[in-house]
Write a protein that holds these residues in place. Structure first.
Motif, PDB file in Angstrom:
ATOM      1  N   ARG A  32       0.839  -1.207   0.000  1.00  0.00           N
ATOM      2  CA  ARG A  32       0.000   0.000   0.000  1.00  0.00           C
ATOM      3  C   ARG A  32       0.871   1.253   0.000  1.00  0.00           C
ATOM      4  O   ARG A  32       0.586   2.218  -0.717  1.00  0.00           O
ATOM      5  CB  ARG A  32      -0.933  -0.015   1.212  1.00  0.00           C
ATOM      6  N   SER A  33       1.945   1.242   0.771  1.00  0.00           N
ATOM      7  CA  SER A  33       2.861   2.388   0.786  1.00  0.00           C
ATOM      8  C   SER A  33       3.517   2.585  -0.572  1.00  0.00           C
ATOM      9  O   SER A  33       3.684   3.718  -1.039  1.00  0.00           O
ATOM     10  CB  SER A  33       3.937   2.197   1.855  1.00  0.00           C
ATOM     11  N   VAL A  34       3.869   1.492  -1.221  1.00  0.00           N
ATOM     12  CA  VAL A  34       4.477   1.574  -2.547  1.00  0.00           C
ATOM     13  C   VAL A  34       3.462   2.128  -3.552  1.00  0.00           C
ATOM     14  O   VAL A  34       3.794   2.964  -4.398  1.00  0.00           O
ATOM     15  CB  VAL A  34       5.026   0.207  -2.995  1.00  0.00           C
ATOM     16  N   LEU A  35       2.208   1.697  -3.444  1.00  0.00           N
ATOM     17  CA  LEU A  35       1.158   2.217  -4.314  1.00  0.00           C
ATOM     18  C   LEU A  35       0.984   3.725  -4.107  1.00  0.00           C
ATOM     19  O   LEU A  35       0.920   4.490  -5.074  1.00  0.00           O
ATOM     20  CB  LEU A  35      -0.167   1.493  -4.061  1.00  0.00           C
ATOM     21  N   ILE A  36       0.940   4.146  -2.867  1.00  0.00           N
ATOM     22  CA  ILE A  36       0.799   5.577  -2.577  1.00  0.00           C
ATOM     23  C   ILE A  36       1.985   6.352  -3.153  1.00  0.00           C
ATOM     24  O   ILE A  36       1.811   7.415  -3.760  1.00  0.00           O
ATOM     25  CB  ILE A  36       0.638   5.823  -1.061  1.00  0.00           C
ATOM     26  N   ALA A  37       3.174   5.809  -3.006  1.00  0.00           N
ATOM     27  CA  ALA A  37       4.359   6.466  -3.566  1.00  0.00           C
ATOM     28  C   ALA A  37       4.242   6.582  -5.085  1.00  0.00           C
ATOM     29  O   ALA A  37       4.584   7.623  -5.665  1.00  0.00           O
ATOM     30  CB  ALA A  37       5.616   5.692  -3.177  1.00  0.00           C
ATOM     31  N   HIS A  38       3.757   5.537  -5.727  1.00  0.00           N
ATOM     32  CA  HIS A  38       3.580   5.587  -7.178  1.00  0.00           C
ATOM     33  C   HIS A  38       2.547   6.641  -7.571  1.00  0.00           C
ATOM     34  O   HIS A  38       2.755   7.376  -8.549  1.00  0.00           O
ATOM     35  CB  HIS A  38       3.172   4.208  -7.721  1.00  0.00           C
ATOM     36  N   LEU A  39       1.464   6.706  -6.845  1.00  0.00           N
ATOM     37  CA  LEU A  39       0.437   7.710  -7.147  1.00  0.00           C
ATOM     38  C   LEU A  39       0.997   9.128  -6.999  1.00  0.00           C
ATOM     39  O   LEU A  39       0.733  10.002  -7.832  1.00  0.00           O
ATOM     40  CB  LEU A  39      -0.789   7.506  -6.252  1.00  0.00           C
ATOM     41  N   VAL A  40       1.787   9.340  -5.963  1.00  0.00           N
ATOM     42  CA  VAL A  40       2.418  10.643  -5.758  1.00  0.00           C
ATOM     43  C   VAL A  40       3.380  10.932  -6.911  1.00  0.00           C
ATOM     44  O   VAL A  40       3.400  12.045  -7.459  1.00  0.00           O
ATOM     45  CB  VAL A  40       3.140  10.706  -4.392  1.00  0.00           C
ATOM     46  N   MET A  41       4.175   9.937  -7.313  1.00  0.00           N
ATOM     47  CA  MET A  41       5.103  10.134  -8.430  1.00  0.00           C
ATOM     48  C   MET A  41       4.362  10.441  -9.725  1.00  0.00           C
ATOM     49  O   MET A  41       4.797  11.301 -10.506  1.00  0.00           O
ATOM     50  CB  MET A  41       6.004   8.910  -8.613  1.00  0.00           C
ATOM     51  N   ASP A  42       3.242   9.750  -9.956  1.00  0.00           N
ATOM     52  CA  ASP A  42       2.439  10.021 -11.160  1.00  0.00           C
ATOM     53  C   ASP A  42       2.057  11.497 -11.210  1.00  0.00           C
ATOM     54  O   ASP A  42       2.231  12.167 -12.231  1.00  0.00           O
ATOM     55  CB  ASP A  42       1.163   9.164 -11.172  1.00  0.00           C
ATOM     56  N   VAL A  43       1.525  11.997 -10.104  1.00  0.00           N
ATOM     57  CA  VAL A  43       1.077  13.392 -10.038  1.00  0.00           C
ATOM     58  C   VAL A  43       2.254  14.356 -10.178  1.00  0.00           C
ATOM     59  O   VAL A  43       2.195  15.329 -10.944  1.00  0.00           O
ATOM     60  CB  VAL A  43       0.304  13.653  -8.727  1.00  0.00           C
ATOM     61  N   LEU A  44       3.352  14.084  -9.464  1.00  0.00           N
ATOM     62  CA  LEU A  44       4.509  14.977  -9.522  1.00  0.00           C
ATOM     63  C   LEU A  44       5.128  15.030 -10.913  1.00  0.00           C
ATOM     64  O   LEU A  44       5.518  16.111 -11.384  1.00  0.00           O
ATOM     65  CB  LEU A  44       5.569  14.555  -8.492  1.00  0.00           C
ATOM     66  N   LEU A  45       5.225  13.889 -11.576  1.00  0.00           N
ATOM     67  CA  LEU A  45       5.803  13.877 -12.920  1.00  0.00           C
ATOM     68  C   LEU A  45       4.960  14.690 -13.900  1.00  0.00           C
ATOM     69  O   LEU A  45       5.494  15.482 -14.677  1.00  0.00           O
ATOM     70  CB  LEU A  45       5.968  12.443 -13.420  1.00  0.00           C
ATOM     71  N   VAL A  46       3.648  14.477 -13.859  1.00  0.00           N
ATOM     72  CA  VAL A  46       2.766  15.228 -14.756  1.00  0.00           C
ATOM     73  C   VAL A  46       2.843  16.721 -14.433  1.00  0.00           C
ATOM     74  O   VAL A  46       3.001  17.560 -15.333  1.00  0.00           O
ATOM     75  CB  VAL A  46       1.314  14.706 -14.677  1.00  0.00           C
ATOM     76  N   ALA A  47       2.765  17.069 -13.164  1.00  0.00           N
ATOM     77  CA  ALA A  47       2.830  18.481 -12.769  1.00  0.00           C
ATOM     78  C   ALA A  47       4.170  19.091 -13.184  1.00  0.00           C
ATOM     79  O   ALA A  47       4.206  20.209 -13.724  1.00  0.00           O
ATOM     80  CB  ALA A  47       2.627  18.620 -11.263  1.00  0.00           C
ATOM     81  N   PHE A  48       5.233  18.374 -12.964  1.00  0.00           N
ATOM     82  CA  PHE A  48       6.560  18.907 -13.286  1.00  0.00           C
ATOM     83  C   PHE A  48       6.707  19.162 -14.782  1.00  0.00           C
ATOM     84  O   PHE A  48       7.173  20.221 -15.200  1.00  0.00           O
ATOM     85  CB  PHE A  48       7.658  17.958 -12.805  1.00  0.00           C
TER      86      PHE A  48
END
Length: 175
Positions: A32-48
């Motif tokens: 679950r922590s890894v999934l949350i990290a991936h979701l955060v990375m998805d958002v950060l990459l798109v935003a960046f």
């Protein structure tokens, strides 16, 4: 201030991501922590990439923009694999391997466009990423010692993390 965060945050996020990947491979964090990290990375990459699009249109920054763009579907593959375990381990494996290799051409491009220590740092970062990817894949497909902390999987991720961290810290310091 927001621009400064975009310019400096990767120097903290890159080593954090690889440390987290190692922790996940050692079962020190939950799926679950890894999934949350991936979701955060998805958002950060798109935003960046959206917020930095025009700043990254020339030179080596264009190469890095390409890395981020290619990294979005690679990260989404890992997210999909974590959301749908029935897909097997392939999407998550593709995400990890993708990120070991995606920055290599941009690191090489940065090394070629640089002089002195920046050339050395980025060339070494590319080499460490390639060596780390090879060690990781050897560990995944060939196996290693029974203790994963001593195995090629973790060693490979550590090499990638050190290399890519050196490259991004060099960029943050120089720019």
């Amino acid at each position: 201030m927001f621009r400064r965060i975009r310019e400096t945050a990767p120097a903290g996020l890159v080593p954090l991501a690889w440390t987290f990947a190692i922790a996940a491979h050692l079962d020190l964090v939950t799926d679950r922590s890894v999934l949350i990290a991936h979701l955060v990375m998805d958002v950060l990459l798109v935003a960046f990439v959206v917020l930095s699009w025009t700043d990254m249109r020339e030179g080596v920054l264009r190469a890095w923009r390409t890395v981020i763009l290619a990294g979005i579907p690679v990260t989404l593959a890992g997210t999909a694999g974590l959301l749908a375990p029935g897909l097997g381990t392939t999407p998550v494996l593709a995400s990890v391997v993708g990120w070991t290799l995606l920055p290599v051409p941009a690191l090489v491009s940065t090394a070629r466009a640089s002089a002195g220590s920046a050339r050395t740092v980025n060339g070494a970062a590319a080499a460490l990423s390639l060596a780390g990817a090879a060690a990781y894949l050897a560990g995944v497909f060939v196996g290693g010692p029974a203790d994963p902390a001593l195995g090629p999987v973790v060693a490979g991720l550590a090499l990638v993390g050190v290399g890519q961290t050196a490259g991004i810290v060099d960029a943050v310091v120089r720019y």
